[in-house]
Design an enzyme around this catalytic site. Structure first.
Site, PDB file in Angstrom:
ATOM      1  NE  ARG A  27       2.546  -4.883  11.304  1.00  0.00           N
ATOM      2  CZ  ARG A  27       3.533  -4.427  10.269  1.00  0.00           C
ATOM      3  NH1 ARG A  27       4.728  -4.715  10.523  1.00  0.00           N
ATOM      4  NH2 ARG A  27       3.170  -3.796   9.388  1.00  0.00           N
ATOM      5  NE  ARG A  53       7.704  -2.387   6.042  1.00  0.00           N
ATOM      6  CZ  ARG A  53       6.622  -2.309   6.192  1.00  0.00           C
ATOM      7  NH1 ARG A  53       5.558  -1.840   5.219  1.00  0.00           N
ATOM      8  NH2 ARG A  53       6.045  -3.069   6.987  1.00  0.00           N
ATOM      9  NE  ARG A  80      -4.430  -1.923   9.256  1.00  0.00           N
ATOM     10  CZ  ARG A  80      -3.439  -1.265   9.102  1.00  0.00           C
ATOM     11  NH1 ARG A  80      -3.762  -0.020   8.369  1.00  0.00           N
ATOM     12  NH2 ARG A  80      -2.079  -1.367   9.244  1.00  0.00           N
ATOM     13  NE  ARG A  96       6.536  -0.061   9.742  1.00  0.00           N
ATOM     14  CZ  ARG A  96       5.388  -0.108   9.237  1.00  0.00           C
ATOM     15  NH1 ARG A  96       5.060   0.303   7.961  1.00  0.00           N
ATOM     16  NH2 ARG A  96       4.287  -0.827   9.483  1.00  0.00           N
ATOM     17  CE  LYS A 153      -1.790  -1.290   3.829  1.00  0.00           C
ATOM     18  NZ  LYS A 153      -1.243  -2.340   4.055  1.00  0.00           N
TER      19      LYS A 153
HETATM   20  P1  AP5 Z   1       4.876  -1.379   1.620  1.00  0.00           P
HETATM   21  O1  AP5 Z   1       4.490  -0.438   0.639  1.00  0.00           O
HETATM   22  O2  AP5 Z   1       5.474  -0.798   2.856  1.00  0.00           O
HETATM   23  O3  AP5 Z   1       3.796  -2.413   2.376  1.00  0.00           O
HETATM   24  P2  AP5 Z   1       2.362  -1.739   3.137  1.00  0.00           P
HETATM   25  O4  AP5 Z   1       1.108  -2.607   2.688  1.00  0.00           O
HETATM   26  O5  AP5 Z   1       2.303  -0.264   3.142  1.00  0.00           O
HETATM   27  O6  AP5 Z   1       2.913  -2.345   4.511  1.00  0.00           O
HETATM   28  P3  AP5 Z   1       2.660  -1.789   6.063  1.00  0.00           P
HETATM   29  O7  AP5 Z   1       3.507  -2.761   6.743  1.00  0.00           O
HETATM   30  O8  AP5 Z   1       2.984  -0.159   6.147  1.00  0.00           O
HETATM   31  O9  AP5 Z   1       1.267  -1.854   6.200  1.00  0.00           O
HETATM   32  P4  AP5 Z   1       0.702  -1.872   7.496  1.00  0.00           P
HETATM   33  O10 AP5 Z   1      -0.965  -1.761   7.017  1.00  0.00           O
HETATM   34  O11 AP5 Z   1       0.911  -2.946   8.347  1.00  0.00           O
HETATM   35  O12 AP5 Z   1       1.216  -0.820   8.436  1.00  0.00           O
HETATM   36  P5  AP5 Z   1       0.785   0.619   8.691  1.00  0.00           P
HETATM   37  O13 AP5 Z   1       1.973   1.616   8.777  1.00  0.00           O
HETATM   38  O14 AP5 Z   1      -0.339   1.128   7.940  1.00  0.00           O
HETATM   39  O15 AP5 Z   1       5.773  -2.791   1.063  1.00  0.00           O
HETATM   40  C1  AP5 Z   1       6.129  -3.883   1.940  1.00  0.00           C
HETATM   41  C2  AP5 Z   1       7.766  -4.074   1.422  1.00  0.00           C
HETATM   42  O16 AP5 Z   1       7.520  -4.605   0.379  1.00  0.00           O
HETATM   43  C3  AP5 Z   1       8.515  -2.766   1.067  1.00  0.00           C
HETATM   44  O17 AP5 Z   1       9.618  -3.304   1.523  1.00  0.00           O
HETATM   45  C4  AP5 Z   1       8.387  -2.716  -0.397  1.00  0.00           C
HETATM   46  O18 AP5 Z   1       9.494  -2.200  -1.009  1.00  0.00           O
HETATM   47  C5  AP5 Z   1       8.221  -4.278  -0.912  1.00  0.00           C
HETATM   48  N1  AP5 Z   1       7.337  -4.274  -1.979  1.00  0.00           N
HETATM   49  C6  AP5 Z   1       6.152  -3.668  -2.103  1.00  0.00           C
HETATM   50  N2  AP5 Z   1       5.440  -4.224  -3.264  1.00  0.00           N
HETATM   51  C7  AP5 Z   1       6.352  -5.143  -3.772  1.00  0.00           C
HETATM   52  C8  AP5 Z   1       6.201  -6.046  -4.869  1.00  0.00           C
HETATM   53  N3  AP5 Z   1       5.299  -5.946  -5.923  1.00  0.00           N
HETATM   54  N4  AP5 Z   1       7.269  -6.922  -5.126  1.00  0.00           N
HETATM   55  C9  AP5 Z   1       8.258  -6.955  -4.230  1.00  0.00           C
HETATM   56  N5  AP5 Z   1       8.391  -6.070  -3.082  1.00  0.00           N
HETATM   57  C10 AP5 Z   1       7.399  -5.229  -2.985  1.00  0.00           C
HETATM   58  O19 AP5 Z   1       0.254   0.669  10.251  1.00  0.00           O
HETATM   59  C11 AP5 Z   1       1.213   0.290  11.432  1.00  0.00           C
HETATM   60  C12 AP5 Z   1       0.357  -0.102  12.511  1.00  0.00           C
HETATM   61  O20 AP5 Z   1      -0.337   1.192  13.116  1.00  0.00           O
HETATM   62  C13 AP5 Z   1      -0.405  -1.050  12.486  1.00  0.00           C
HETATM   63  O21 AP5 Z   1       0.138  -2.415  12.781  1.00  0.00           O
HETATM   64  C14 AP5 Z   1      -1.508  -1.071  13.697  1.00  0.00           C
HETATM   65  O22 AP5 Z   1      -0.897  -1.059  14.627  1.00  0.00           O
HETATM   66  C15 AP5 Z   1      -1.561   0.864  13.448  1.00  0.00           C
HETATM   67  N6  AP5 Z   1      -2.776   1.227  12.560  1.00  0.00           N
HETATM   68  C16 AP5 Z   1      -2.305   1.831  11.314  1.00  0.00           C
HETATM   69  N7  AP5 Z   1      -3.629   2.107  10.886  1.00  0.00           N
HETATM   70  C17 AP5 Z   1      -4.544   1.810  11.699  1.00  0.00           C
HETATM   71  C18 AP5 Z   1      -6.073   1.628  11.754  1.00  0.00           C
HETATM   72  N8  AP5 Z   1      -6.816   2.148  10.625  1.00  0.00           N
HETATM   73  N9  AP5 Z   1      -6.550   1.071  12.795  1.00  0.00           N
HETATM   74  C19 AP5 Z   1      -6.006   0.469  13.817  1.00  0.00           C
HETATM   75  N10 AP5 Z   1      -4.612   0.585  13.937  1.00  0.00           N
HETATM   76  C20 AP5 Z   1      -3.936   1.048  12.832  1.00  0.00           C
END
Ligand code: AP5
Length: 228
Positions: free
Chosen positions: A172, A128, A89, A161, A14
């Site tokens: 997660r 990552r 989410r 991270r 994402k």
């Molecule tokens: P990346 O683009 O970073 O993936 P992502 O989907 O953004 O992953 P996140 O871990 O950031 O999502 P998340 O939803 O768990 O975390 P968030 O920060 O929102 O890609 C991942 C890796 O793969 C990278 O290294 C990239 O280069 C690589 N990659 C990408 N595409 C690829 C491909 N096609 N091929 C190969 N490699 C590839 O949330 C963090 C925490 O915050 C959560 O755990 C929760 O505790 C809290 N939180 C956030 N939002 C909420 C909410 N709405 N409600 C409650 N808690 C929340």
């Protein structure tokens, strides 16, 4: 106004695809994880609360994230629309977003669900790295920075991270995929869901995401998913 929701398991891509959509539609990315990490780094009351959940791989409570995220959505830079990365989410969050948008005569225009198998994601997260200034995303295997340890875009150091340790990544997945599937179902029923589900290089996924956004019709998604 264009409101696009990006959905996917942790690590699905994402944060990698959101800036591509942002440039294409000329609207900002609002990323819930970035909002929370900024609060944690500043040591605010929100940050202290969020850190308790994030460090265990759990979701921050709905009432907290709904308040913070909807406040952010109301700011002037999102008046023409936004790419929502990481929110909603849960079904409660999706319903709160629908209600807030409806009050302003708006709706979620399209939802892109990036569906990747869980085992692929655990491997990805180990590699990552993100930049310390703006959270730009890299991968030591599939998308390394040009100069090791330095962000290509803003020159800040890149780091792992804290929640990308394997045990936290698995927590997660366990905690967050079931509510995610409820959100996917919510948008499927609303008729705005597009699914991108092939394991392909980042640039090919970008092309599919843009094609899904530009498609005049929403392809019907069967209720039996995801792949992993
Ligand atoms: P990346 O683009 O970073 O993936 P992502 O989907 O953004 O992953 P996140 O871990 O950031 O999502 P998340 O939803 O768990 O975390 P968030 O920060 O929102 O890609 C991942 C890796 O793969 C990278 O290294 C990239 O280069 C690589 N990659 C990408 N595409 C690829 C491909 N096609 N091929 C190969 N490699 C590839 O949330 C963090 C925490 O915050 C959560 O755990 C929760 O505790 C809290 N939180 C956030 N939002 C909420 C909410 N709405 N409600 C409650 N808690 C929340």
């Amino acid at each position: 106004m264009t409101v696009v929701v990006l959905l996917g398991s942790p690590g699905a891509g994402k944060g990698t695809q959101a800036p591509v959509l942002s440039r294409h539609l000329d609207v900002p990315v609002l990323a819930s994880g970035d909002l929370l990490r900024t609060a944690v780094a500043k040591g605010t009351a929100l940050g202290r609360e969020a850190d308790r959940y994030m460090s265990r791989g759990q979701l921050v409570p709905d009432e907290t994230i709904v308040r913070v995220f909807l406040d952010r959505l109301e700011q002037s830079d999102a008046r023409a629309g936004a790419i929502l990365d990481g929110f909603p989410r849960t079904r409660v969050q999706a319903e709160a977003l629908d209600a807030a948008l409806a009050e302003a005569g708006r709706r979620v225009d399209r939802t892109i669900f990036i569906d990747v198998a869980t085992e692929d994601l655990v491997k990805r997260m180990a590699n990552r790295r993100i930049c310390t200034a703006n959270g730009h995303v890299y991968n030591l295997a599939s998308n390394p920075p040009l100069v090791a340890g330095v962000c290509d875009i803003d020159g800040s150091p890149i780091v792992q991270r804290p929640d990308d340790e394997e045990a936290t990544v698995r927590a997660r997945m366990t905690e967050q995929i079931p509510p995610l599937l409820e959100v996917v179902d919510h948008y499927r029923k609303a008729g705005v869901l597009q699914k991108v589900d092939r394991r392909e290089p980042i640039s090919d996924v970008s092309a599919r995401v843009l094609a899904a956004i530009d498609s005049p019709t929403v392809i019907d998604v069967p209720a039996t998913f995801p792949a992993g």
